[in-house]
Design an enzyme around this catalytic site. Structure first.
Site, PDB file in Angstrom:
ATOM      1  N   GLY A 247      46.453  48.059  47.191  1.00 21.20           N
ATOM      2  CA  GLY A 247      47.799  47.520  47.339  1.00 21.20           C
ATOM      3  C   GLY A 247      48.107  46.900  48.676  1.00 21.20           C
ATOM      4  N   GLY A 284      41.730  45.628  46.929  1.00 20.58           N
ATOM      5  CA  GLY A 284      41.238  44.461  46.197  1.00 20.58           C
ATOM      6  C   GLY A 284      41.638  43.229  46.975  1.00 20.58           C
ATOM      7  N   ARG A 285      42.931  42.905  46.878  1.00 16.04           N
ATOM      8  CA  ARG A 285      43.472  41.701  47.511  1.00 16.04           C
ATOM      9  C   ARG A 285      43.116  41.606  48.995  1.00 16.04           C
ATOM     10  NH1 ARG A 285      48.168  39.475  45.484  1.00 16.04           N
ATOM     11  NH2 ARG A 285      48.580  41.522  44.579  1.00 16.04           N
ATOM     12  N   CYS A 353      49.681  22.396  28.401  1.00 19.84           N
ATOM     13  CA  CYS A 353      50.893  21.971  27.694  1.00 19.84           C
ATOM     14  C   CYS A 353      51.927  23.087  27.652  1.00 19.84           C
ATOM     15  CB  CYS A 353      50.557  21.499  26.286  1.00 19.84           C
ATOM     16  SG  CYS A 353      50.047  22.826  25.256  1.00 19.84           S
ATOM     17  N   GLU A 354      52.400  23.460  28.815  1.00 17.53           N
ATOM     18  CA  GLU A 354      53.468  24.450  28.955  1.00 17.53           C
ATOM     19  C   GLU A 354      54.326  23.989  30.125  1.00 17.53           C
ATOM     20  OE1 GLU A 354      53.784  27.500  27.346  1.00 17.53           O
ATOM     21  OE2 GLU A 354      51.861  27.543  26.299  1.00 17.53           O
TER      22      GLU A 354
HETATM   23  N1  LLP Z   1      43.461  50.481  42.364  1.00 21.84           N
HETATM   24  C1  LLP Z   1      44.120  50.443  41.202  1.00 21.84           C
HETATM   25  C2  LLP Z   1      44.176  51.638  40.373  1.00 21.84           C
HETATM   26  C3  LLP Z   1      44.778  49.269  40.792  1.00 21.84           C
HETATM   27  O1  LLP Z   1      45.444  49.232  39.655  1.00 21.84           O
HETATM   28  C4  LLP Z   1      44.722  48.125  41.621  1.00 21.84           C
HETATM   29  C5  LLP Z   1      45.360  46.870  41.224  1.00 21.84           C
HETATM   30  C6  LLP Z   1      43.993  48.202  42.824  1.00 21.84           C
HETATM   31  C7  LLP Z   1      43.389  49.400  43.159  1.00 21.84           C
HETATM   32  C8  LLP Z   1      43.849  47.046  43.764  1.00 21.84           C
HETATM   33  O2  LLP Z   1      45.052  46.601  44.243  1.00 21.84           O
HETATM   34  P1  LLP Z   1      45.138  45.517  45.428  1.00 21.84           P
HETATM   35  O3  LLP Z   1      44.500  46.121  46.657  1.00 21.84           O
HETATM   36  O4  LLP Z   1      44.367  44.314  45.005  1.00 21.84           O
HETATM   37  O5  LLP Z   1      46.565  45.219  45.591  1.00 21.84           O
HETATM   38  N2  LLP Z   1      47.482  40.458  39.390  1.00 21.84           N
HETATM   39  C9  LLP Z   1      48.371  40.916  40.414  1.00 21.84           C
HETATM   40  C10 LLP Z   1      47.886  42.213  41.037  1.00 21.84           C
HETATM   41  C11 LLP Z   1      47.606  43.306  40.039  1.00 21.84           C
HETATM   42  C12 LLP Z   1      47.076  44.553  40.647  1.00 21.84           C
HETATM   43  C13 LLP Z   1      46.596  45.509  39.630  1.00 21.84           C
HETATM   44  N3  LLP Z   1      46.063  46.710  40.173  1.00 21.84           N
HETATM   45  C14 LLP Z   1      48.556  39.794  41.426  1.00 21.84           C
HETATM   46  O6  LLP Z   1      47.982  38.729  41.261  1.00 21.84           O
HETATM   47  O7  LLP Z   1      49.339  39.959  42.372  1.00 21.84           O
END
Ligand code: LLP
Length: 706
Positions: A247, A284-285, A353-354
């Protein structure tokens, strides 16, 4: 609108008026492989990982990269190599994580809806931790882990009911969200697990949401979890790990502040250490967002009274974040705008097409023209991983840049990728007519070929079709029939059939012609790789010129003596994809090729497969004049690519000529590049020559009656 000044540390910088990724000009890549495309910086990935690791070093956490952000294998491999673990959500992510080299003992598995098959897969691989999200899942795990050696490790995912103050769609740790277990529910399960024979509770897991830019929610949650852990300890449940999820938010705009990870680390370190816990995190991000951009090209400009549109070739199917979350991604021109260049307010929209298909709304950008490239910044996380083929659009390629080099980590999809998992019974039941069958005729250095796109597998018997089409009087006339087919290993597969119906392993001129065909038909970009019976061929196309990488030559036998019609002939044997016997002579034009070559071609020494025969004369300036008798065609042809290579290489060994060698054949000149080694082996063998598109036409069904 602020100036397009870039962060000093960024891997994406303007140099000489163009946007670069590290030391590579982005427009060069786009010119070469087309747009849209995703581009990642190796340096940025490394620095994000090292920074995170360094910041939390006092806790030496297990950093489990969250594959959902971007499961590109190349990026995953790099992170696995750096020592990261993986946070996975599905069997597919587990498969990719293992393939990328993440060791199972560093894999954690979260997700509210893990299926029986996915759990079994993860159990078989003995992953480190199951982050369990419901009682039902725990019961299923209990059942599946019966009979396994040793106990499996679980953490319970707690829903802490804390608002991380991010976009509601990416908030996960509030009661109304489906994720995790409530604390009293979790407590009961932890107590129950004390008696489990198959499962040991190892830790506690939470994940508050994504793109969190304030540290308070983490602090509050860690505080809450720490208290809960102490409370459980008193009841004999001793947890070792705290998994704080991911997150960590980044700054998508310069005026935004990212999550202050230094402050977070300094505040949580004592809390975690006090309780003797080990920390797991699942970013992740944070690791990948700013390592990647998406590059797109302006197709058209459109003007309304109240709006201006830039219509680009990337759509919401390629990058859905702006549409789904109203997310902001900075947009930069690849061509650096002048300080004085006027600004305009535009909607940047895609071809889907949206009406929701936009990458930016009411964005102030320096004026740009049709055909220009734009970079959509910070697209490394949840970009490609959320892309789809909506509107039967092809998934874009992914490129990794490292210093001055770049590699195609994923090729662009081709049309046949769109149907590869669909039933093909229609065509089997002959509901799709195979005739009239489009073909193209190309020639390369005097070898002419009929080329047919057979990806739908309409031609079942290439040999018999070649026998019908190759004759000059009753067919189209050609030295061979080339079929372009699906390949699981490369961009496509080349099959080559001789006029006598036999299938050849490889043909250098044919390979160049089919590569040009694939390029002209939009099946591949300027660089491609394709499969032949003689191995994978790499290839570069530039206008009419096509340069192909040849497989390593094999079975070299120098100074072989043959007795033919009572005379002794000395030559050299080399397999350059197909067998060649090369004879050096001082006057190649006077060789009685017609009389001599068939006996060499069928000589007992080369049975059963026979050989092609090349007569070679050495000229000044690394130049050879070559005439070739081709097996299968059973006569002298105007040129032969593999023959040119065999002549150049044996010429290097026996006459000292060096790379690049110009090979003059009746049909035109070829260039052969190579690197030789002391042990008479060769590497980096390339063949370059022109190809010509002669005509396109349609084969009629009456060919069947020929
Ligand atoms: N751990 C779990 C259990 C998660 O569900 C997630 C992300 C992460 C780690 C990694 O989170 P991060 O560090 O990337 O924030 N598609 C959305 C984000 C969805 C995140 C889902 N879960 C976007 O593009 O902002």
């Amino acid at each position: 609108m602020r100036e397009p000044s870039l962060n000093e540390e960024s891997s994406f910088q303007y140099k000489k008026g163009k946007l670069f990724c590290e030391d590579v000009s982005i427009s060069q890549i786009a010119d070469e492989i087309g747009t849209p495309l995703y581009l990642y910086s190796h340096r940025a990935l490394l620095s994000n990982y090292e920074r995170l690791k360094g910041t939390f070093r006092r806790l030496s956490p297990l950093i489990c990269y969250s594959l959902k952000a971007n499961a590109n294998l190349t990026l995953c491999r790099i992170l696995a190599h750096l020592g990261a673990g993986a946070d996975i959500l599905s069997g597919g992510e587990l498969y990719k994580a293992l393939l990328a080299g993440f060791p199972p003992k560093r894999i954690v598995f979260a997700g509210v809806g893990k299926t029986r098959q996915e759990l079994e897969f993860a159990l078989r691989k003995d992953i480190f931790m199951f982050n369990v999200e419901s009682q039902g899942e725990l019961e299923l795990l209990e059942e599946l882990s019966r009979g396994l050696d040793g106990k499996i490790r679980v953490s319970l995912r707690i829903n802490p009911d804390i608002d991380p103050k991010t976009h509601p769609y990416i908030t996960t740790g509030m009661r109304e969200n489906k994720f995790g277990l409530e604390m009293d529910e979790a407590e009961k399960l932890y107590l129950k697990l004390k008696d489990s024979r198959n499962i040991v509770s190892k830790g506690i897991h939470f994940h508050l949401g994504s793109q969190i830019t304030r540290i308070e929610p983490y602090l509050r949650c860690i505080e809450k979890m720490s208290k809960f852990i102490s409370h459980l300890r008193k009841q004999g449940v001793d947890l070792e790990y705290m998994d704080m999820g991911g997150g960590f938010g980044i700054a998508y705009r310069q005026k935004e502040s990212p999550l202050d990870i230094e402050e977070l680390a300094s505040q949580i370190t004592p809390l975690i250490q006090e309780r003797g816990l080990k920390l797991i995190m699942e970013p992740g991000r944070y690791l990948v967002a700013n390592t990647g951009i998406m590059v797109t090209q302006i197709l058209y400009r459109k003007r309304r009274k109240e709006k201006k549109f830039l219509i680009v070739d990337a759509g919401m199917n390629d990058l859905i974040r702006p549409v789904l979350y109203g997310a902001y991604h900075e947009i930069k021109k690849i061509q650096q705008p002048k300080k004085t260049s006027p600004m305009e307010v535009v909607d940047v929209v895609g071809p889907v097409c949206e009406s929701t298909d936009f990458l930016a709304k009411d964005r102030s950008l320096p004026q740009s023209r049709q055909g220009e490239y734009l970079a959509i910044m910070d697209a490394g996380a949840y970009g490609f991983s959320m892309a789809s083929s909506y509107n039967a659009r092809l998934l874009p390629p992914e490129v990794l840049v490292k210093g001055e080099k770049w590699i195609l980590s994923r090729r662009r999809e081709v049309y046949s990728d769109l149907t590869k998992t669909e039933a093909t019974s229609l065509e089997e039941e002959n509901l799709i007519p195979s005739y009239p069958l489009p073909f193209v005729k190309l020639q390369g250095s005097g070898n002419d070929f009929i080329v047919v796109d057979n990806r739908a597998n309409l031609i079942k018997d290439g040999g018999s079709l070649a026998m019908k089409l190759c004759p000059r009087k009753t067919g189209i006339g050609a030295d061979g029939l080339l079929l372009l087919e699906e390949s699981p290993r490369a961009d496509f597969k080349m099959r080559i059939f001789n006029p006598d119906g036999s299938e050849a392993e490889m043909c250098g001129n044919g390979a160049r012609c089919i590569a040009r065909f694939a390029y002209l038909k939009g099946i591949v970009g300027r660089r491609c790789r394709f499969e032949t019976l003689a191995g994978i061929i790499s290839c570069q196309i530039q206008g009419k010129k096509v340069k192909i990488g040849m497989e390593k030559p094999q079975d070299l036998r120098l100074n072989l003596r043959l007795s033919v019609k009572g005379e002794i002939y000395e030559g050299h044997y080399l397999n350059t994809g197909v067998p060649h016997f090369v004879l050096f002579t001082s006057r190649v034009d006077q060789v009685p090729l017609k009389e001599l070559a068939p006996s060499i071609r069928n000589h007992p020494k080369f049975r059963p497969q026979g050989t092609n025969v090349d007569f070679v004369q050495v000229e000044k300036g690394n130049t050879l004049k070559v005439r070739t008798y081709e097996r299968g065609v059973e006569e002298e042809t105007l040129a032969c690519g593999t023959g040119a290579v065999a002549s150049a290489l044996t010429g290097n060994l026996t006459c000292g000529i060096s790379s690049p060698v110009r090979v003059k054949m009746k049909g035109g000149d070829l260039l052969v590049y190579f690197e030789g080694a002391k042990d008479n082996s060769f590497s980096e063998v390339f063949l370059e020559g022109e190809t010509r598109l002669i005509f396109e036409g349609k084969i009629s069904e009456e060919v069947e009656n020929v």
